[in-house]
Design an enzyme around this catalytic site. Sequence first.
Site, PDB file in Angstrom:
ATOM      1  N   MET A 168    -132.693 -96.558 -58.196  1.00 61.15           N
ATOM      2  CA  MET A 168    -132.242 -95.772 -59.339  1.00 61.15           C
ATOM      3  C   MET A 168    -132.759 -96.359 -60.659  1.00 61.15           C
ATOM      4  O   MET A 168    -131.977 -96.660 -61.572  1.00 61.15           O
ATOM      5  CB  MET A 168    -130.717 -95.656 -59.330  1.00 61.15           C
ATOM      6  N   ARG A 169    -134.074 -96.515 -60.747  1.00 59.94           N
ATOM      7  CA  ARG A 169    -134.705 -96.932 -61.993  1.00 59.94           C
ATOM      8  C   ARG A 169    -135.785 -95.930 -62.351  1.00 59.94           C
ATOM      9  O   ARG A 169    -136.521 -95.481 -61.467  1.00 59.94           O
ATOM     10  CB  ARG A 169    -135.398 -98.304 -61.820  1.00 59.94           C
TER      11      ARG A 169
ATOM     12  N   ASN B 240    -141.323 -91.345 -52.779  1.00 61.70           N
ATOM     13  CA  ASN B 240    -139.910 -91.297 -53.154  1.00 61.70           C
ATOM     14  C   ASN B 240    -139.228 -90.203 -52.337  1.00 61.70           C
ATOM     15  O   ASN B 240    -139.863 -89.219 -51.949  1.00 61.70           O
ATOM     16  CB  ASN B 240    -139.767 -90.977 -54.643  1.00 61.70           C
TER      17      ASN B 240
ATOM     18  N   HIS C 244    -135.976 -87.518 -52.622  1.00 64.41           N
ATOM     19  CA  HIS C 244    -135.060 -86.939 -53.611  1.00 64.41           C
ATOM     20  C   HIS C 244    -134.194 -85.895 -52.907  1.00 64.41           C
ATOM     21  O   HIS C 244    -134.706 -85.101 -52.109  1.00 64.41           O
ATOM     22  CB  HIS C 244    -135.868 -86.298 -54.746  1.00 64.41           C
TER      23      HIS C 244
ATOM     24  N   GLY D 128    -143.981 -88.418 -64.077  1.00 65.06           N
ATOM     25  CA  GLY D 128    -142.782 -87.612 -64.342  1.00 65.06           C
ATOM     26  C   GLY D 128    -141.689 -87.934 -63.331  1.00 65.06           C
ATOM     27  O   GLY D 128    -141.980 -88.184 -62.161  1.00 65.06           O
TER      28      GLY D 128
HETATM   29  C1  GAR Z   1    -130.499 -90.550 -51.324  1.00 68.68           C
HETATM   30  O1  GAR Z   1    -129.787 -89.357 -51.155  1.00 68.68           O
HETATM   31  C2  GAR Z   1    -131.761 -90.297 -52.125  1.00 68.68           C
HETATM   32  O2  GAR Z   1    -132.337 -89.053 -51.882  1.00 68.68           O
HETATM   33  C3  GAR Z   1    -131.244 -90.394 -53.539  1.00 68.68           C
HETATM   34  O3  GAR Z   1    -130.349 -91.474 -53.514  1.00 68.68           O
HETATM   35  C4  GAR Z   1    -129.730 -91.520 -52.232  1.00 68.68           C
HETATM   36  C5  GAR Z   1    -129.775 -92.953 -51.713  1.00 68.68           C
HETATM   37  O4  GAR Z   1    -128.990 -93.089 -50.573  1.00 68.68           O
HETATM   38  N1  GAR Z   1    -132.316 -90.592 -54.483  1.00 68.68           N
HETATM   39  C6  GAR Z   1    -132.373 -90.026 -55.682  1.00 68.68           C
HETATM   40  O5  GAR Z   1    -131.492 -89.335 -56.134  1.00 68.68           O
HETATM   41  C7  GAR Z   1    -133.640 -90.317 -56.468  1.00 68.68           C
HETATM   42  N2  GAR Z   1    -133.847 -89.366 -57.517  1.00 68.68           N
HETATM   43  P1  GAR Z   1    -129.193 -94.335 -49.598  1.00 68.68           P
HETATM   44  O6  GAR Z   1    -129.099 -95.597 -50.460  1.00 68.68           O
HETATM   45  O7  GAR Z   1    -128.052 -94.246 -48.632  1.00 68.68           O
HETATM   46  O8  GAR Z   1    -130.526 -94.194 -48.933  1.00 68.68           O
END
Ligand code: GAR
Length: 208
Positions: free
Chosen positions: A106-107, A123, A125, A159
């Site tokens: 989350m950076r 990544n 998402h 982006g």
């Molecule tokens: C996941 O749902 C991933 O898609 C999201 O964070 C969660 C991490 O869960 N990522 C984002 O929102 C990035 N923009 P996890 O730590 O259990 O894998």
Amino acid sequence: MSSEPAPPIRVAVLISGAGSNMAALIDAAQTPGGGPESGSENSYEVALVLSNMEDAGGLAIAAAKGVETAVVPHRPFGNDREAHEKAVDAALRRAGVHVVALAGYMRVLTPWLVGGWRDRMLNIHPSLLPLYPGLHTHARAIAAGDAQAGCTVHLVTEGVDEGPILGQARVPIVPGDTPASLAERVKTAEHGLYPRVLDDFCKGLAPR
Ligand code: GAR
């Protein structure tokens, strides 16, 4: 010509929290003959799990699976994102990884790190991009009355939550869904999608 299979691509997974996607990536790589085409070997290994948060739950999970872990906290660097990224990048280079998989990292990245790993950083998402980049994806999909939600694996570009899409998985949105219930359904889909897309991606890389 040798008929030896190519050695697996060394991948680093970057996390900030629970690391369930990271665990799915490690499990797929560690299952003998458990590649997406049943019986095939996985094309990548997770060589490093790195977090910006000391208390990320995923760190202990990775260590229990025998994967090297590292913590590069961002707080000591204050607002200097690039200085933090230089420390992250040094850890990635030390570990000799060729590909970086962001999994709940989350950076917001600067062009410096993105440029250094161009075409080698993925990544995941939790939405069907280009719908709902950023936060609160599930609440936004429910509020919009969408019939489906899902997740996307994409290459990282400058982006936020942009970049060429490598794969998507869809799930239904059902009557009575809350952001939490939908998040759970999407997470399950993520755990199937990410290992498959990363494996395909690494198979497609030029021999090094
Ligand atoms: C996941 O749902 C991933 O898609 C999201 O964070 C969660 C991490 O869960 N990522 C984002 O929102 C990035 N923009 P996890 O730590 O259990 O894998």
